[in-house]
Each structure stands twice: as C-alpha cells, then as structure tokens.
Scaffold this motif. Structure first.
Motif, PDB file in Angstrom:
ATOM      1  N   ASN A 172      -0.017   5.432   0.616  1.00 12.32           N
ATOM      2  CA  ASN A 172      -0.983   6.483   0.906  1.00 12.32           C
ATOM      3  C   ASN A 172      -0.285   7.826   0.721  1.00 12.32           C
ATOM      4  OD1 ASN A 172      -2.809   8.339   1.917  1.00 12.32           O
ATOM      5  ND2 ASN A 172      -3.469   6.996   3.573  1.00 12.32           N
ATOM      6  N   LEU A 185      -1.413  -0.997  -4.060  1.00 10.44           N
ATOM      7  CA  LEU A 185      -2.724  -0.386  -3.870  1.00 10.44           C
ATOM      8  C   LEU A 185      -2.535   1.029  -3.359  1.00 10.44           C
ATOM      9  CD1 LEU A 185      -5.839  -0.696  -3.789  1.00 10.44           C
ATOM     10  CD2 LEU A 185      -5.559  -1.442  -1.406  1.00 10.44           C
ATOM     11  N   ARG A 186      -2.888   1.994  -4.192  1.00  9.97           N
ATOM     12  CA  ARG A 186      -2.825   3.395  -3.773  1.00  9.97           C
ATOM     13  C   ARG A 186      -4.018   3.646  -2.856  1.00  9.97           C
ATOM     14  NH1 ARG A 186      -4.439   8.782  -5.880  1.00  9.97           N
ATOM     15  NH2 ARG A 186      -2.698  10.191  -5.530  1.00  9.97           N
ATOM     16  N   GLN A 187      -3.758   4.261  -1.706  1.00  9.58           N
ATOM     17  CA  GLN A 187      -4.779   4.546  -0.707  1.00  9.58           C
ATOM     18  C   GLN A 187      -5.033   6.045  -0.637  1.00  9.58           C
ATOM     19  OE1 GLN A 187      -6.196   1.810   0.269  1.00  9.58           O
ATOM     20  NE2 GLN A 187      -5.144   0.966   2.047  1.00  9.58           N
ATOM     21  N   ARG A 245      -8.236   5.692  -4.978  1.00  9.80           N
ATOM     22  CA  ARG A 245      -7.725   4.410  -4.497  1.00  9.80           C
ATOM     23  C   ARG A 245      -7.809   3.384  -5.607  1.00  9.80           C
ATOM     24  NH1 ARG A 245     -10.641   2.502   0.375  1.00  9.80           N
ATOM     25  NH2 ARG A 245      -8.722   1.392   0.787  1.00  9.80           N
ATOM     26  N   THR A 270       0.830  -1.204   0.000  1.00  7.89           N
ATOM     27  CA  THR A 270       0.000   0.000   0.000  1.00  7.89           C
ATOM     28  C   THR A 270       0.862   1.251   0.000  1.00  7.89           C
ATOM     29  OG1 THR A 270      -0.174  -0.016   2.412  1.00  7.89           O
ATOM     30  CG2 THR A 270      -1.940  -1.094   1.180  1.00  7.89           C
ATOM     31  N   SER A 282       0.346  -2.549   4.158  1.00  3.40           N
ATOM     32  CA  SER A 282       0.988  -3.503   3.259  1.00  3.40           C
ATOM     33  C   SER A 282       1.088  -4.886   3.890  1.00  3.40           C
ATOM     34  CB  SER A 282       2.393  -3.021   2.907  1.00  3.40           C
ATOM     35  OG  SER A 282       2.348  -1.888   2.098  1.00  3.40           O
TER      36      SER A 282
END
Length: 163
Positions: free
Chosen positions: A6, A57-59, A64, A4, A127
């Motif tokens: 963010n 995964l972009r948060q 997202r 991840t 993550s």
C-alpha cells in the motif's frame, strides 16, 4: 498467495511509482533480482512454504491490482517488525521476483474479478492471503503486459498466482 503493498495516501510509502520502476521493474528487465527480497506476511504463516507462488497486490487509493509475481525462496520466519512504531516481531518470507510491471500497466481489480470471480478482491487487508479453490485456468498474466520484467526465478511458473 498474495503479498500486498500500500503506497499510502501520498503514493510514496515503500515505493513511489518511479521508485517501483527503478527498483523492481528495470532490474528484472535486465535479468537481475531487485534488492530487498524480504516481504512481511500478516496471515497464514503456518501454511505458506518455500516454493509457493506469489502475486504482489498493490493496494490503496492510487490504483489497485497485481504488479509483480515471484516465488517464495525461504519458509516463513520472524524478525523485528518492519514498522518501527510497533513492538515485537513480524512474519516474513523471502521472494525471488520473476516479473514486475509499471503500476500504470497493472492487472486491475476489474480484470481480476473477471479472471477469478467470487474471490473477495476488495477484502484483502494484508499479505499472506491465499486464493483457494479451482482457478479454472485463471492467471495473473503479468507476462502479457508490455512493461514486464524479463527476469525469471529459476524453475518457476511466475505467470501463475495460485498458492
């Protein structure tokens, strides 16, 4: 497995959208690995291994979704925590990135929910999250997007996000 990222409330932590293009997407399009292959994993460090496939995964509040895929090139290890305000060590993996896309072209949560129904996409908090169960052919098809990188980690199926 999911990694991840963010970018924070101002869309600039770790990478701004422009830095993401310059530091991740463009190098992969040129057939080069981006600098900085280490990524922290908060959970499941004891079951993650070299060779596992990953999706980034972009948060956050600025959108997202999946923005990159790759393969783990080194079993999890510990090193000083990336957040200098925290003491102690964190767990990390090294990743050979295969594909990355402009954040405006990411695979959105709506698309992911269609591809992998039942997975709690809105409950991924860090993550290391492993997507279990039968994917039934579901793919994190970064390769189908027009702005993907062309680089490929040797011997990997980077379109597949199964761990």
């Amino acid at each position: 497995m999911l990694l991840t990222w963010n970018p924070g409330p101002y869309n600039e932590d770790q990478y701004t959208p422009e830095q993401w293009l310059e530091e991740m997407v463009f190098p992969l399009q040129a057939g080069e690995q981006p600098e900085g292959n280490r990524w922290s994993i908060g959970t499941n460090w004891n079951v993650i291994a070299e060779g596992d496939l990953v999706c980034m995964l972009r948060q956050g509040t600025h959108g997202r979704g999946i923005v990159a895929t790759g393969v783990i090139t080194k079993d999890p290890f510990t090193a000083p925590h990336w957040n200098k305000t925290k003491s102690g060590d964190a767990h990390y993996v090294n990743v050979a990135w295969g594909r990355a896309m402009d954040v405006n072209q990411m695979i959105t949560l709506d698309e992911l929910e269609q591809e992998v129904p039942g997975f709690p996409w809105n409950e991924v908090y860090g993550s290391g999250r492993i997507i279990e169960g039968d994917w039934g052919g579901a793919r994190c098809s970064v390769g189908s997007r027009s702005t993907q990188g062309e680089g490929k980690a040797e011997g990997t199926a980077v379109r597949d996000c199964r761990a």
